[in-house]
Motif scaffolding. Structure first.
Motif, PDB file in Angstrom:
ATOM      1  N   HIS A 246      -3.125   0.962  20.105  1.00 50.53           N
ATOM      2  CA  HIS A 246      -4.170   1.902  20.792  1.00 50.53           C
ATOM      3  C   HIS A 246      -4.503   1.146  22.253  1.00 50.53           C
ATOM      4  CE1 HIS A 246      -8.434   3.405  21.730  1.00 50.53           C
ATOM      5  NE2 HIS A 246      -8.294   4.158  20.884  1.00 50.53           N
ATOM      6  N   PRO A 247      -4.774   2.191  23.189  1.00 45.82           N
ATOM      7  CA  PRO A 247      -5.176   1.671  24.629  1.00 45.82           C
ATOM      8  C   PRO A 247      -5.988   0.579  24.919  1.00 45.82           C
ATOM      9  CG  PRO A 247      -5.418   3.961  24.418  1.00 45.82           C
ATOM     10  CD  PRO A 247      -4.782   3.571  23.156  1.00 45.82           C
ATOM     11  N   GLN A 248      -7.054   0.743  24.003  1.00 50.43           N
ATOM     12  CA  GLN A 248      -8.279   0.109  24.250  1.00 50.43           C
ATOM     13  C   GLN A 248      -8.669  -0.891  23.075  1.00 50.43           C
ATOM     14  OE1 GLN A 248     -11.646   2.481  24.924  1.00 50.43           O
ATOM     15  NE2 GLN A 248     -13.208   0.617  25.219  1.00 50.43           N
ATOM     16  N   HIS A 249      -8.298  -0.518  21.853  1.00 53.15           N
ATOM     17  CA  HIS A 249      -8.812  -1.348  20.645  1.00 53.15           C
ATOM     18  C   HIS A 249      -7.836  -2.005  19.875  1.00 53.15           C
ATOM     19  CE1 HIS A 249     -12.734   0.281  21.388  1.00 53.15           C
ATOM     20  NE2 HIS A 249     -12.353   1.442  21.423  1.00 53.15           N
ATOM     21  N   GLN A 250      -7.895  -3.220  19.342  1.00 49.63           N
ATOM     22  CA  GLN A 250      -6.977  -4.135  18.753  1.00 49.63           C
ATOM     23  C   GLN A 250      -6.847  -3.481  17.289  1.00 49.63           C
ATOM     24  OE1 GLN A 250      -6.903  -8.271  19.731  1.00 49.63           O
ATOM     25  NE2 GLN A 250      -8.457  -7.909  21.094  1.00 49.63           N
ATOM     26  N   ASP A 251      -8.152  -2.963  16.742  1.00 47.02           N
ATOM     27  CA  ASP A 251      -7.922  -2.707  15.437  1.00 47.02           C
ATOM     28  C   ASP A 251      -7.880  -1.164  15.301  1.00 47.02           C
ATOM     29  OD1 ASP A 251     -10.343  -1.988  16.599  1.00 47.02           O
ATOM     30  OD2 ASP A 251     -11.774  -2.720  15.136  1.00 47.02           O
ATOM     31  N   ILE A 252      -7.093  -0.474  16.061  1.00 44.96           N
ATOM     32  CA  ILE A 252      -6.666   0.787  15.715  1.00 44.96           C
ATOM     33  C   ILE A 252      -5.299   0.979  16.216  1.00 44.96           C
ATOM     34  CG2 ILE A 252      -6.836   3.459  16.213  1.00 44.96           C
ATOM     35  CD1 ILE A 252      -9.757   2.635  17.204  1.00 44.96           C
ATOM     36  N   ALA A 253      -4.231   1.652  15.617  1.00 47.36           N
ATOM     37  CA  ALA A 253      -3.051   1.630  15.919  1.00 47.36           C
ATOM     38  C   ALA A 253      -2.552   3.119  15.565  1.00 47.36           C
ATOM     39  CB  ALA A 253      -1.845   0.784  15.113  1.00 47.36           C
ATOM     40  N   LYS A 254      -1.544   3.635  16.436  1.00 52.16           N
ATOM     41  CA  LYS A 254      -0.895   5.111  16.192  1.00 52.16           C
ATOM     42  C   LYS A 254       0.394   5.074  15.323  1.00 52.16           C
ATOM     43  CE  LYS A 254      -1.202   8.113  19.521  1.00 52.16           C
ATOM     44  NZ  LYS A 254      -0.856   8.962  20.692  1.00 52.16           N
ATOM     45  N   ILE A 255       0.662   5.642  14.252  1.00 52.46           N
ATOM     46  CA  ILE A 255       1.721   5.778  13.630  1.00 52.46           C
ATOM     47  C   ILE A 255       2.376   7.032  13.952  1.00 52.46           C
ATOM     48  CG2 ILE A 255       2.726   5.684  10.961  1.00 52.46           C
ATOM     49  CD1 ILE A 255       1.019   3.193  12.052  1.00 52.46           C
ATOM     50  N   ILE A 256       3.535   6.996  14.401  1.00 53.54           N
ATOM     51  CA  ILE A 256       4.325   8.085  14.697  1.00 53.54           C
ATOM     52  C   ILE A 256       5.297   8.456  13.679  1.00 53.54           C
ATOM     53  CG2 ILE A 256       6.025   8.910  16.516  1.00 53.54           C
ATOM     54  CD1 ILE A 256       3.388   8.004  18.072  1.00 53.54           C
ATOM     55  N   LEU A 257       4.960   9.887  13.323  1.00 61.92           N
ATOM     56  CA  LEU A 257       5.467  10.299  12.131  1.00 61.92           C
ATOM     57  C   LEU A 257       7.126  10.679  12.410  1.00 61.92           C
ATOM     58  CD1 LEU A 257       2.839  12.675  10.792  1.00 61.92           C
ATOM     59  CD2 LEU A 257       3.423  10.239  10.154  1.00 61.92           C
ATOM     60  N   PRO A 258       7.990  10.089  11.869  1.00 63.35           N
ATOM     61  CA  PRO A 258       9.585  10.388  12.245  1.00 63.35           C
ATOM     62  C   PRO A 258       9.812  11.982  11.767  1.00 63.35           C
ATOM     63  CG  PRO A 258       9.219   9.455   9.856  1.00 63.35           C
ATOM     64  CD  PRO A 258       7.854   9.431  10.459  1.00 63.35           C
TER      65      PRO A 258
ATOM     66  N   LYS B 197       6.595   2.970   6.614  1.00 60.52           N
ATOM     67  CA  LYS B 197       7.398   3.875   6.335  1.00 60.52           C
ATOM     68  C   LYS B 197       6.808   5.178   6.013  1.00 60.52           C
ATOM     69  CE  LYS B 197      11.081   0.483   5.204  1.00 60.52           C
ATOM     70  NZ  LYS B 197      12.065   0.210   4.107  1.00 60.52           N
ATOM     71  N   VAL B 198       7.536   6.335   6.354  1.00 58.38           N
ATOM     72  CA  VAL B 198       7.012   7.494   5.868  1.00 58.38           C
ATOM     73  C   VAL B 198       8.055   8.264   5.170  1.00 58.38           C
ATOM     74  CG1 VAL B 198       6.129   9.793   6.765  1.00 58.38           C
ATOM     75  CG2 VAL B 198       5.663   7.652   7.977  1.00 58.38           C
TER      76      VAL B 198
ATOM     77  N   ILE C 257       3.108   7.316   2.785  1.00 59.62           N
ATOM     78  CA  ILE C 257       3.165   6.271   3.651  1.00 59.62           C
ATOM     79  C   ILE C 257       2.801   5.159   3.014  1.00 59.62           C
ATOM     80  CG2 ILE C 257       2.041   5.522   5.810  1.00 59.62           C
ATOM     81  CD1 ILE C 257       0.892   8.141   6.296  1.00 59.62           C
ATOM     82  N   THR C 258       3.961   4.201   2.944  1.00 56.74           N
ATOM     83  CA  THR C 258       3.888   2.629   2.594  1.00 56.74           C
ATOM     84  C   THR C 258       4.093   1.726   3.661  1.00 56.74           C
ATOM     85  OG1 THR C 258       6.451   2.549   2.274  1.00 56.74           O
ATOM     86  CG2 THR C 258       5.167   3.658   0.551  1.00 56.74           C
ATOM     87  N   THR C 259       3.430   0.553   3.316  1.00 57.17           N
ATOM     88  CA  THR C 259       3.442  -0.610   4.184  1.00 57.17           C
ATOM     89  C   THR C 259       3.232  -1.891   3.315  1.00 57.17           C
ATOM     90  OG1 THR C 259       2.665  -1.588   5.979  1.00 57.17           O
ATOM     91  CG2 THR C 259       1.086  -0.752   4.978  1.00 57.17           C
TER      92      THR C 259
ATOM     93  N   GLN D 283       0.910  -1.214  -0.066  1.00 54.86           N
ATOM     94  CA  GLN D 283      -0.074   0.001   0.139  1.00 54.86           C
ATOM     95  C   GLN D 283       0.924   1.166   0.014  1.00 54.86           C
ATOM     96  OE1 GLN D 283      -2.327   0.345   3.658  1.00 54.86           O
ATOM     97  NE2 GLN D 283      -3.751   1.709   2.781  1.00 54.86           N
ATOM     98  N   GLU D 284       0.465   2.227  -0.945  1.00 58.47           N
ATOM     99  CA  GLU D 284       0.920   3.482  -0.826  1.00 58.47           C
ATOM    100  C   GLU D 284       0.078   4.450  -0.617  1.00 58.47           C
ATOM    101  OE1 GLU D 284       2.773   4.240  -4.610  1.00 58.47           O
ATOM    102  OE2 GLU D 284       4.040   2.351  -4.256  1.00 58.47           O
ATOM    103  N   MET D 285       0.104   5.272   0.410  1.00 57.41           N
ATOM    104  CA  MET D 285      -0.735   6.502   0.651  1.00 57.41           C
ATOM    105  C   MET D 285      -0.086   7.832   0.760  1.00 57.41           C
ATOM    106  SD  MET D 285      -2.673   4.901   4.315  1.00 57.41           S
ATOM    107  CE  MET D 285      -1.269   4.020   4.792  1.00 57.41           C
TER     108      MET D 285
END
Length: 908
Positions: free
Chosen positions: A120-132, A109-110, A143-145, A49-51
């Motif tokens: 995510h502190p509560q949900h397994q289907d959410i994640a936080k991407i920390i931008l470099p 990758k950014v 953003i690619t992955t 994926q490329e975003m």
């Protein structure tokens, strides 16, 4: 999304603070380019994926919340799984690992720099991407992955079934960032989406032979088994694959001259229903284009396939999937509804999780207009019972829910609605609200309002704030009508009602008529015989505060009037009480008969029972809990036999007659339960008092699920204490004998409040004498023919009853055309006298055997095979020949029928 079967914006805030219009300010953009391959051996996807993420906000962004929604199917600890349980579904909870799904092998990758990812502190289907590095306003990043998705069995929108693949919510998607901040949300079955617009370029590779139906326009491809799809101005991309698709295609031109390509895909066996699907698509696009504005894209596709339980279909930009349908007209309506989402969900992408009504309700309003011009007033015309609910049966249901104060405001978020109200309020009451707006403004102005709304906010995020301001600008002072969005009050105008008679039931035009319903009725018991009669009641939707039901009957065996009646007044105060009910129950039947010398004497009972019931309010509309306190008085008039001796000189004559005697009883019941789908429970404390005794009985029941088809282990615990007022004299013991605690389920005579139905209440021989009621110790082994029953006590008693469903694979009765549940039961208990030194029965008694349950466990037949020695001795010495058949017991547990349980099963 068509169902089976938003954030509250206060007007004071709306009209006294500046509106933050996302449209006038900014909106993020996310362009997606994905290459993905389907593996049908292990039901998985592998993709890259490329975003391109464009920051159009005035803020510097340091992280991006990313939706990883395939992880909703990962285990039973996700928000999706929890919501299914709340909505009475256990199929996913009890599914095996092979049926579940997930997403993994992510490496974000950014601009080529590896980015850290936080859970995510509560949900397994959410994640936080920390931008470099910080993403400044006006800048964009790539953003690619890679990613790998294991596709679940279809429980909701995405997955696989019978060679059909629904690939939806399948790739990482950034949460929306708008003027209110980030909007990360877990995937839910009930509750839709909010995503960023952008261009989508998706290349799909499948095994040989698969036909792909996907969002957007297909591009030519030189690679075998590969197809590329592109579409601009969309916020989601879905695709469907099967080797078995049948395809219809055509083009149409709208009134403005816009050309649109149409595709219909369906599976074998659906030809009859789907042969006119292209025509249905054209009608849907033509009518909505006339009413709202041109269809926003140049392609539309409809797919016949599979979706989760209770779903009619699901919409995505330019494509929709329709669940199995056997009705061509209903298929037409579902196609119209799902295609209709392209104008609002597709082009005007409000946050559907917080404001489902703004898409579903408005779309359902246009469904009504479409249905009216194409099919007339109702799809149900000509079906007598359905016609009794009027032109729009769903409005009768809305009024019913409102009348018992279980409705929720239209302006409620998806995850706060219970499953019944999600359909009734977000879809149907919201559509009613739009219809009332049309009446207020007139159709020309109404159409102008929504054409302008569509043109102004097309391909934008517009929510309730923008909508309400738009209404105020174009329709003038509509604050009263807008306030109805956040109210539980009915939209039905109050008017004077006239009374009408109706056969059995009528709910048509209840805004004008108050019905008195009547109809034929029949009953039966051993003494009264067949009882023809009539029922007269005033039950209708909405439910009246004053409710009555009378069922007079005539006993053909007893040659007397029998029947029952109910009268109550119900109101719903504010505060901690949900309802207060005050009323009176009455009954008259024959309880026994005596064959004298050429004469049959029937012994009747008459019962009057006034009551007051206070039901506590539940903390949440999602709750299935029930807590109430009930105070009842019982006043009985019962016939008994009188034996008379007449001496006339040297002649003595013995006659038998009857006499009537009265008795009374006061009863207090405290009850609490949770009728949830997983591990439901009930507890009640019952205190009976008269001038001679106090009887205290506690019953607790808990159900341990171990399968998806409502199978499990039911446990019941009983503890009771009998207390005499004053000395326990022999006379008092005899007089109160029917009230004593009983290890065996009570017989008809011991049903001292006449609360259960008995076929032969006082029979002592034949199959009718083998009926028990599930009360007290609940044992199935009976010793009714003993002068002193085993386990009967006027002191204390305790028992545990276990009841386990036998899985279908081990149940021989499941092979029958009508599946009959088979269960194992076991009872163990003790009582005061069992601990006396002279007791010969043993301190702990037990029985066990097989149970056959019929009619949703209302009728239960018990076959005891194992039992304590005292019961075995009784069967051997007293029952004699055919003792096994005579040891069988049965119960008819009509008391299990509960209005609150039924409401819980319906999603309320």
């Amino acid at each position: 999304m068509m169902e089976k079967t938003f954030c509250c914006i206060l007007l004071t805030i709306l009209f006294h603070t500046p509106l933050l219009s996302q449209t006038d300010q900014w909106q993020q953009r996310v362009d997606q380019k994905i290459k993905v391959t389907l593996n049908d051996k292990d039901h998985s996807l592998d993709g890259f994926q490329e975003m391109n993420y464009q920051n159009n906000s005035p803020d510097t962004i340091h992280f991006i919340w990313m939706h990883l929604w395939p992880n909703a199917y990962k285990n039973d600890r996700t928000a999706f799984s929890e919501q299914l349980l709340i909505n009475n579904r256990t199929d996913f909870y009890f599914s095996d690992e092979a049926a579940k799904g997930y997403i993994n092998r992510l490496q974000f990758k950014v601009d080529g720099i590896t980015a850290a990812m936080e859970d995510h502190p509560q949900h397994q289907d959410i994640a936080k991407i920390i931008l470099p590095f910080p993403l400044a306003p006006g800048h964009r990043v790539l953003i690619t992955t890679p990613f790998h998705v294991k596709l679940p069995r279809i429980f909701s929108r995405s997955g696989r079934k019978k060679g059909f693949y629904a690939i939806t919510q399948w790739y990482p998607k950034p949460a929306v960032y708008d003027a209110s901040g980030w909007h990360p949300m877990p995937y839910l079955d009930q509750g839709e989406f909010y995503s960023e617009f952008g261009h989508h370029d998706i290349t799909i590779t499948t095994p040989e032979g698969y036909i792909i139906a996907a969002t957007g326009n297909a591009e030519p491809s030189e690679q075998k088994n590969e197809q590329r799809f592109q579409q601009d101005n969309i916020h989601d991309f879905a695709w469907f694959a099967s080797r078995d698709f049948k395809i219809l295609e055509d083009t149409m031109v709208t009134g403005s001259g816009k050309e649109i390509k149409l595709w219909s895909y369906y599976l074998p066996g659906q030809e009859k229903q789907w042969k006119n699907s292209i025509s249905y698509m054209k009608d849907a696009i033509r009518t909505r284009s006339e009413w709202i504005g041109d269809y926003p894209y140049d392609v539309v596709k409809v797919v016949g396939g599979y979706q989760g339980e209770g779903s009619g279909g699901m919409e995505y930009p330019t494509i929709t999937v329709i669940n199995e349908s056997d009705d061509s007209m209903m298929l037409d309506m579902v196609i119209a509804h799902e295609i209709g989402h392209n104008w609002f969900y597709g082009a005007i992408a409000n946050n559907e999780r917080t404001a489902p009504w703004l898409d579903e309700g408005l779309n359902t309003y246009y469904d009504y207009r479409y249905r009216k011009i194409k099919y007339g007033k109702s799809l149900r015309q000509g079906k007598d019972m359905a016609d009794r609910f009027g032109e729009l049966p769903e409005r009768s249901l809305i009024r019913a829910v409102e009348s018992i104060k279980r409705s929720q405001p239209i302006q409620t978020s998806s995850d706060s609605f219970n499953s019944a109200n999600y359909g009734l309020m977000a879809y149907y009451k919201a559509a009613w609200w739009f219809e009332e707006l049309e009446k207020k403004t007139g159709t020309p102005l109404f159409d102008s309002i929504f054409r302008t709304w569509y043109q102004k906010y097309k391909f934008r995020h517009a929510g309730p704030a923008e909508f309400q301001q738009h209404i105020m600008n174009m329709a003038g002072n509509s604050s009263k009508h807008l306030s109805a969005l956040s109210s539980n009050e009915t939209l039905e105008e109050s008017s004077k009602k006239t009374t009408r008679l109706a056969l059995i039931f009528n709910n048509k035009d209840t805004d004008k008529f108050r019905y008195i319903n009547f109809g034929p009725l029949a009953g039966y018991n051993h003494y009264d015989g067949i009882m023809p009669g009539i029922t007269i009641h005033n039950y209708q939707f909405p439910l009246p505060r004053l409710r009555f039901l009378a069922a007079p009957m005539y006993g053909t065996g007893s040659k007397t009037i029998t029947g029952l009646a109910h009268l109550s007044y119900n109101w719903y105060p504010s505060g901690s009480l949900h309802s207060i009910s005050v009323g009176l129950n009455a009954a008259r039947f024959t309880a026994n008969s005596y064959e004298g010398e050429g004469e049959k004497i029937n012994l009747h009972y008459n019962k009057l029972s006034p009551f007051v019931k206070l039901t506590l309010k539940e903390r949440s509309a999602l709750s299935k809990k029930e807590t109430w306190i009930r105070m009842r008085s019982f006043f009985f008039r019962e016939d008994g036999l009188s034996f008379n001796t007449i001496i006339d000189g040297a002649d003595t004559t013995y006659t038998t007659g009857k006499l009537s005697a009265g008795r009374s009883l006061q009863q207090l019941t405290l009850y609490t339960a949770d009728h949830r789908a997983l591990y439901p429970y009930e507890m009640d404390l019952n205190i009976d008092v008269n001038n001679q005794f106090t009887r205290i009985a506690f019953t607790g029941q808990y159900f341990f699920n171990y399968g998806t088809k409502k199978k499990g282990l039911s446990t019941r615990f009983f503890a009771g204490k009998f207390i005499y007022h004053g000395a326990a004299t022999t006379a008092k013991q005899l007089e109160t004998e029917r009230y004593h605690l009983n290890l065996t389920g009570a017989n008809g005579y011991e049903d001292y409040t006449y609360s259960n139905y008995f076929v032969g209440r006082n029979e002592y021989s034949g199959w009718k004498s083998q009926q028990i009621m599930m009360r007290d110790g609940g044992f199935k082994a009976r010793t009714d023919l003993l002068s002193s029953k085993i386990g009967k006590t006027d002191d204390w008693l305790a028992a545990i009853n276990l009841n386990a469903d036998i899985p279908d694979s081990y149940n021989p009765l499941s092979l029958l055309p009508v599946k009959i549940p088979l269960k194992l039961f076991a009872d163990i208990g003790s009582y005061a006298e069992a601990w006396d030194e002279e007791n010969e029965y043993g301190r702990i008694l037990f029985d066990a055997g097989l149970q056959v349950s019929l009619f949703s466990d209302i009728v239960n037949i018990y076959l005891p095979f194992i039992m304590s020695k005292p019961f075995r001795n009784y069967n051997q010495s007293i029952l004699g020949d055919k003792k096994f058949g005579k040891s069988i017991s049965f119960s008819i547990d009509i008391q299990k029928v509960s209005s609150r349980k039924m409401l819980a099963k319906l999603g309320l």
